[in-house]
Design an enzyme around this catalytic site. Structure first.
Site, short mmCIF file in Angstrom:
data_model
loop_
_atom_site.label_atom_id
_atom_site.label_comp_id
_atom_site.label_asym_id
_atom_site.label_seq_id
_atom_site.Cartn_x
_atom_site.Cartn_y
_atom_site.Cartn_z
CG PHE A 137 1.76 6.63 -4.30
CD1 PHE A 137 2.80 7.55 -4.41
CD2 PHE A 137 1.76 5.75 -3.24
CE1 PHE A 137 3.82 7.58 -3.47
CE2 PHE A 137 2.78 5.77 -2.28
CZ PHE A 137 3.81 6.69 -2.40
CG ASP A 222 -0.49 -0.77 -5.37
OD1 ASP A 222 -0.95 -1.15 -4.27
OD2 ASP A 222 0.37 0.12 -5.48
CE LYS A 251 -1.11 3.58 2.58
NZ LYS A 251 -0.57 3.59 1.23
#
Ligand code: PLP
Length: 395
Positions: A137, A222, A251
């Site tokens: 993702f 990532d 995040k």
């Protein structure tokens, strides 16, 4: 407004892109949050691995408050001292030499994809293809849903940008076999987070690094979810004995203030000359004040140590639950990114937990995922596991 009133207003006017739990959270402190009707919850989701230093963290709140009264935004047409200090801190604590700031994980990955393409355009004889992982993702923009190796995120949004190829995670031979004369890099999460907390097999990431080195490819990690202490080290790559060429963060970077970053080594970053990439908001004073305070907490307040100890304690307790409940088939985690696989219906479990004052979520119908604040105490973990025990007993 009450939970119901907020839900009704929201359903009427906000686009229906989310399947939401039927509550509105209105206040938070540490690992606790309260809904609009005054009910208290223990938050083991933390805004999806975002509020790692706890809700309303005093240092972060004070920094944002102070900066809001001084100067909020100037654009990147002028220098910004706090941005420079955040970049310095990230560089001094990572493999990287330079940082680009943006506002989200998808944007950080877009920046990484653009950097890889531009680098390849200038230094790799026109290569452009990135190999990414099945079940990964990377975000919801067109390029990042294409990097995301899951059809369900791409369906109906074609035509997708060209130049992406997928291989299974944890399969170095498949990666090597997929490399073509168009390949410029490999992009992956060190631990697949939304894909169900898939932890790489021993040696896998080192094999990926070696393949990239031997074929002259860029390695993009990532770390949007695994970064900023989530796995017990500031960045997950540190625990796998490798360094990337490019890394993305978002995040938890601003503990809830929206901010993203893309980091790279000097030789790679040097191709992004003025005019090649930009963001109006990227790295503005408010976001950077939140980042600087978050980094201060993370590096100086024992947060990483707590994450490692709390993570071990949580895994031990969950393994105890597994012995008790036959429907639990596996427990895994690293630091405080933790998952439980179960044959029971995870969506039902999430609903029952919510009723009992515990916020968790699932990455699929069979995997519960826990990403609590890294500041969580053992007593809070015990309380959460107690609620999970009740829920599994009632199924
Ligand atoms: C959440 C996430 C993203 C996307 O971040 P947004 O801020 O939602 O754009 C990208 N990569 C990983 C690994 C993530 O967990």
């Amino acid at each position: 407004m009450t939970n119901v009133e907020i839900k009704n207003l929201s359903d009427k006017y906000v686009m229906g892109t989310y399947k939401r739990n039927p509550i509105a959270l209105v206040k938070g402190k540490g690992v606790k949050v309260w809904d609009a009707d005054g009910k208290e919850y223990l938050d083991l989701l933390a805004g999806i691995a975002v509020c790692s230093l706890g809700h309303s963290n005093p240092k972060v709140v004070a920094a944002i408050r102070k900066q809001a009264g001084i100067l909020g935004h100037t654009s990147n047409l002028y220098y910004n001292e706090i941005q420079a200090l955040v970049a310095e801190t990230l560089v001094k604590n990572s493999f990287a030499d330079k940082v680009f700031f943006c506002n989200s994980g998808a944007e950080a990955n877009e920046a990484a994809i653009k950097l890889a393409r531009r680098y390849a355009f200038e230094k790799m004889d026109g290569r452009y293809e990135l190999i990414t992982m099945e079940n990964s993702f990377h975000g919801r923009t067109l390029a990042t849903i294409t990097a995301t190796g899951q059809k369900k995120f791409q369906l109906g949004f074609e035509p997708l940008p060209d130049g992406f190829k997928y291989v299974p995670f944890n399969d170095a031979a498949a990666l090597e076999a997929a490399i073509s004369d168009k390949t410029c890099g490999v992009m992956l999460e060190p631990i697949q987070a939304e894909g169900g907390v898939n932890i790489p097999a021993p040696g896998y990431l080192r094999a990926v690094r070696e393949i990239c080195d031997s074929k002259g490819l860029l390695l993009i990690l990532d770390e949007v979810q695994t970064g900023m202490g989530r796995t017990g080290s500031l960045f997950a790559y540190e625990q796998f004995g490798i360094k990337p060429d490019i890394m993305t963060l978002a995040k938890a970077l601003g503990n809830g203030f929206p901010v993203g970053a893309m980091l790279a080594t000097d030789p790679v970053a040097s191709v992004l000359v003025p005019g090649t990439h930009a963001s109006t908001f990227g790295g503005n004073y408010l976001a950077m004040s939140a980042c600087l305070a978050s980094l201060d907490c993370l590096l100086n307040d024992g947060v990483l140590e707590n994450c490692r100890a709390a993570g071990e304690h949580f895994l031990k307790k969950l393994r105890g639950l597994k012995r008790k409940h036959k429907s639990i088939s596996e427990v895994r985690g690293m630091g405080l990114i933790v998952a439980v696989d179960t044959s029971a219906d995870c969506f039902e479990i999430v609903g029952k937990c919510l009723e009992k004052g515990l916020l968790v979520n699932c990455t699929s119908a069979t995997t519960l995922r826990f990403v609590p604040p890294l500041t969580i105490r053992k007593s809070e973990i015990n309380k959460a596991v107690g609620i999970l025990d009740e829920v599994f007993s009632e199924l």
